[in-house]
Design a protein around this motif. Structure first.
Motif, short mmCIF file in Angstrom:
data_model
loop_
_atom_site.label_atom_id
_atom_site.label_comp_id
_atom_site.label_asym_id
_atom_site.label_seq_id
_atom_site.Cartn_x
_atom_site.Cartn_y
_atom_site.Cartn_z
N GLU A 3 0.81 -1.20 0.00
CA GLU A 3 0.00 0.00 0.00
C GLU A 3 0.85 1.26 0.00
O GLU A 3 0.50 2.26 -0.59
CB GLU A 3 -0.91 -0.03 1.22
CG GLU A 3 -2.04 0.94 1.10
CD GLU A 3 -3.12 0.61 2.05
OE1 GLU A 3 -3.42 1.45 2.89
OE2 GLU A 3 -3.69 -0.49 1.96
N SER A 4 1.97 1.26 0.64
CA SER A 4 2.85 2.42 0.69
C SER A 4 4.29 1.93 0.72
O SER A 4 4.63 1.09 1.51
CB SER A 4 2.55 3.25 1.93
OG SER A 4 3.41 4.36 1.98
N ASN A 35 2.33 5.76 -2.79
CA ASN A 35 1.26 5.43 -1.85
C ASN A 35 -0.01 5.20 -2.66
O ASN A 35 -0.53 6.13 -3.27
CB ASN A 35 1.07 6.58 -0.85
CG ASN A 35 0.11 6.23 0.25
OD1 ASN A 35 -0.21 5.07 0.48
ND2 ASN A 35 -0.36 7.25 0.95
N ARG A 36 -0.44 3.95 -2.72
CA ARG A 36 -1.68 3.58 -3.43
C ARG A 36 -1.71 4.03 -4.88
O ARG A 36 -2.69 4.57 -5.35
CB ARG A 36 -2.88 4.13 -2.68
CG ARG A 36 -3.02 3.59 -1.29
CD ARG A 36 -4.24 4.12 -0.63
NE ARG A 36 -4.18 3.74 0.77
CZ ARG A 36 -4.79 4.37 1.72
NH1 ARG A 36 -5.55 5.40 1.46
NH2 ARG A 36 -4.69 3.95 2.96
N HIS A 50 4.07 5.14 6.18
CA HIS A 50 2.99 6.11 6.36
C HIS A 50 1.85 5.45 7.09
O HIS A 50 1.60 4.26 6.96
CB HIS A 50 2.50 6.61 5.01
CG HIS A 50 3.59 7.20 4.19
ND1 HIS A 50 4.14 8.43 4.46
CD2 HIS A 50 4.26 6.73 3.12
CE1 HIS A 50 5.09 8.68 3.59
NE2 HIS A 50 5.19 7.67 2.78
N ARG A 52 -1.81 4.46 7.49
CA ARG A 52 -2.85 4.15 6.51
C ARG A 52 -3.83 5.32 6.41
O ARG A 52 -4.28 5.86 7.40
CB ARG A 52 -3.58 2.89 6.93
CG ARG A 52 -4.63 2.45 5.94
CD ARG A 52 -5.28 1.20 6.44
NE ARG A 52 -4.32 0.12 6.36
CZ ARG A 52 -4.56 -1.02 5.75
NH1 ARG A 52 -5.73 -1.26 5.24
NH2 ARG A 52 -3.64 -1.95 5.70
N ARG A 55 -1.67 10.96 3.45
CA ARG A 55 -0.85 11.21 2.27
C ARG A 55 0.60 11.43 2.67
O ARG A 55 0.87 11.98 3.72
CB ARG A 55 -1.34 12.46 1.56
CG ARG A 55 -2.66 12.27 0.91
CD ARG A 55 -2.93 13.45 0.03
NE ARG A 55 -4.08 14.15 0.58
CZ ARG A 55 -4.49 15.33 0.17
NH1 ARG A 55 -3.83 15.96 -0.75
NH2 ARG A 55 -5.54 15.89 0.70
N PRO A 56 1.50 11.06 1.78
CA PRO A 56 2.92 11.35 2.04
C PRO A 56 3.14 12.86 1.98
O PRO A 56 2.35 13.58 1.39
CB PRO A 56 3.64 10.66 0.88
CG PRO A 56 2.67 9.73 0.28
CD PRO A 56 1.31 10.27 0.57
#
Length: 155
Positions: A3-4, A35-36, A50, A52, A55-56
């Motif tokens: 996911e990240s 990320n995603r 990160h 869940r 945002r980064p």
């Protein structure tokens, strides 16, 4: 893909250097985090873990699309003068048509391009079937159309 995760910067660097002519030295000053399916650009050291749903840090630079990496308009604008290839510099009338959602004939190589007017990068475009279309977000398109109208009225 998790996911990240930290994105191999080599993939992004190769794409941006090849497609848009951005120097590898310039890109080496950035860190890229995925990320995603969204790839964010930030200053190193990049956070690779990160929470869940968060945002980064940084600017959303690219996303994974079915046909490969797609740059965001905001990132291309931020790169600005670093973009030396893959530029589709259009006339005022072509820009107006593009911002209204129309496609115009193009001789550029198929794929994503940096849409420019007067040498200034305005956002992302795409060439397919010898036609150029603007992929600039709707709100920004409206702003640019207003600027074009105001400039025309001042002439």
């Amino acid at each position: 893909m998790p996911e990240s995760s930290a994105l191999p910067s080599e993939e992004v660097t190769n794409y941006l250097a090849t497609r848009f002519g951005v120097s590898r030295d310039f890109l080496a000053r950035l860190a890229f985090v995925e990320n995603r399916g969204e790839i964010w650009a930030c200053r190193p050291p990049a956070l690779t873990l990160h929470v869940r749903g968060r945002r980064p840090p940084g600017l959303r630079a690219l996303r994974r699309a079915p046909d490969g990496l797609k740059p965001t308009s905001a990132f291309l604008v931020a790169l600005g003068p670093e973009v030396t290839a893959g530029l589709a510099d259009v006339t005022r009338e072509e820009l107006r048509l593009l911002l209204l959602g129309q496609r115009i004939p193009s001789t550029h190589a198929p794929g994503y391009v940096a849409l420019a007017y007067g040498g200034d990068v305005l956002g992302c475009g795409r060439v397919a079937n010898a036609a150029l279309q603007a992929l600039i977000p709707t709100g920004r398109r409206g702003e640019l159309l207003s600027i074009l109208r105001a400039d025309f009225a001042a002439m």
